[in-house]
Design an enzyme around this catalytic site. Structure first.
Site, mmCIF file in Angstrom:
data_model
loop_
_atom_site.group_PDB
_atom_site.id
_atom_site.type_symbol
_atom_site.label_atom_id
_atom_site.label_comp_id
_atom_site.label_asym_id
_atom_site.label_seq_id
_atom_site.Cartn_x
_atom_site.Cartn_y
_atom_site.Cartn_z
ATOM 1 N N ASP A 21 -32.807 -28.175 6.775
ATOM 2 C CA ASP A 21 -32.677 -26.999 7.646
ATOM 3 C C ASP A 21 -32.456 -27.414 9.099
ATOM 4 O O ASP A 21 -32.919 -28.473 9.527
ATOM 5 C CB ASP A 21 -33.948 -26.131 7.510
ATOM 6 C CG ASP A 21 -33.728 -24.705 7.985
ATOM 7 O OD1 ASP A 21 -32.570 -24.305 8.166
ATOM 8 O OD2 ASP A 21 -34.733 -23.990 8.172
ATOM 9 N N ASN A 69 -27.829 -17.592 0.988
ATOM 10 C CA ASN A 69 -26.830 -18.088 1.946
ATOM 11 C C ASN A 69 -25.443 -17.450 1.757
ATOM 12 O O ASN A 69 -24.600 -17.523 2.645
ATOM 13 C CB ASN A 69 -26.700 -19.626 1.882
ATOM 14 C CG ASN A 69 -27.898 -20.359 2.458
ATOM 15 O OD1 ASN A 69 -28.201 -21.494 2.088
ATOM 16 N ND2 ASN A 69 -28.616 -19.717 3.381
ATOM 17 N N SER A 197 -38.794 -20.644 1.359
ATOM 18 C CA SER A 197 -37.456 -20.038 1.192
ATOM 19 C C SER A 197 -36.949 -20.034 -0.258
ATOM 20 O O SER A 197 -35.816 -20.423 -0.521
ATOM 21 C CB SER A 197 -36.444 -20.722 2.122
ATOM 22 O OG SER A 197 -36.804 -20.546 3.475
ATOM 23 N N GLU A 208 -46.976 -31.914 -2.439
ATOM 24 C CA GLU A 208 -47.410 -32.056 -1.050
ATOM 25 C C GLU A 208 -46.271 -31.627 -0.138
ATOM 26 O O GLU A 208 -45.112 -31.953 -0.395
ATOM 27 C CB GLU A 208 -47.756 -33.518 -0.752
ATOM 28 C CG GLU A 208 -48.801 -34.054 -1.694
ATOM 29 C CD GLU A 208 -49.930 -34.763 -0.983
ATOM 30 O OE1 GLU A 208 -49.983 -34.736 0.259
ATOM 31 O OE2 GLU A 208 -50.748 -35.357 -1.704
#
Ligand code: IPE
Ligand code: IPE
Ligand code: MG
Length: 227
Positions: A21, A69, A197, A208
């Protein structure tokens, strides 16, 4: 001593999942168009893939394009698709040289025909490579993946090939797009956003989470080693 030397080879994650990102913000910071950020994001992919291979990570999964997207401006979507196809074509040699097996997850039939074709060809050409499985999440959304799995299981139930008691975590996992992959041990998201997301929701039950403030085009192998 470098960061890499501090890594305990007996405690390496087997599967690293990444949310790449910040391409747009990185470009904007330089006064450039978002597409410039995506182009430079490809170099970061190469860097992280090489870094992962260098320390022996067998599974790397990259969120390259989410089902959400598609709502971005048409021109940006088209630029991303073109980048994908040119990168796949360009990287085939490196995949072969480094033992990378390509894999893809997501609603792949949403993708333009030429991408589907190149993807299938690259997956086929690299199928016997065994150093690292590189999975691209394309037109991927975890909720839809879970619904798809549920529909497949419901169909088997309706046909009577399974009973309700057969529906276990393991059976469910086998119907996800990731049936052949171990669950990720580590998830990295760049750009400082601390969100999932709609990425690998089922698979990340015990993963993790590592959030890097760096924008994706700036992320390099030492950042990977730090994570
Ligand atoms: C990630 O960068 C790349 C894709 C989602 C394809 P972004 O395009 O989301 O960049 P930001 O988050 O707007 O900076
Ligand atoms: C997540 O990034 C998807 C990918 C990296 C492909 P986004 O930038 O699209 O996610 P949101 O919209 O900020 O949650
Ligand atoms: Mg973003």
């Amino acid at each position: 001593m470098s960061i890499k030397d501090n890594i305990d080879p007996t405690r390496l994650p087997q599967h690293i999942a990444v949310i790449m990102d910040g391409n747009g913000r990185w470009a904007k910071g330089l006064g450039k168009l978002r597409v410039f950020g995506h182009k430079n994001g490809v170099s970061a992919v190469r860097e992280v893939l090489e870094g992962a291979i260098e320390i022996g990570i067998p599974y790397l999964t990259l969120y390259a394009f989410s089902s959400e997207n598609w709502n971005r401006p048409k021109l940006e979507v088209r630029a991303l698709m073109e980048l994908l196809i040119s990168s796949l074509t360009k990287e085939l040699k490196t995949f072969q040289k480094n033992g990378v097996r390509l894999n893809a997850i997501g609603n792949l039939s949403d993708l333009p025909q030429n991408i589907q074709k190149t993807l299938t060809e690259t997956i086929e050409a690299t199928r016997n490579n065994s150093k690292c499985t590189l999975t691209l999440a394309l037109s991927y959304g975890s909720r839809v993946e879970i619904i798809d799995a549920t529909k497949k299981i419901a169909a088997q139930l309706a046909q009577g090939t399974i009973t309700a008691e057969d529906i276990t975590e393991s059976l469910f996992s086998q119907h996800l797009y990731t049936a052949d992959l171990p669950d990720p041990d580590l998830m990295i998201r760049t750009s400082g956003e601390q969100r999932i997301s709609n990425y690998l929701l089922w698979q990340m039950a015990y993963t993790e989470l590592w959030f890097s403030p760096k924008m994706w085009p700036e992320f390099n192998r030492n950042d990977l080693y730090e994570a």
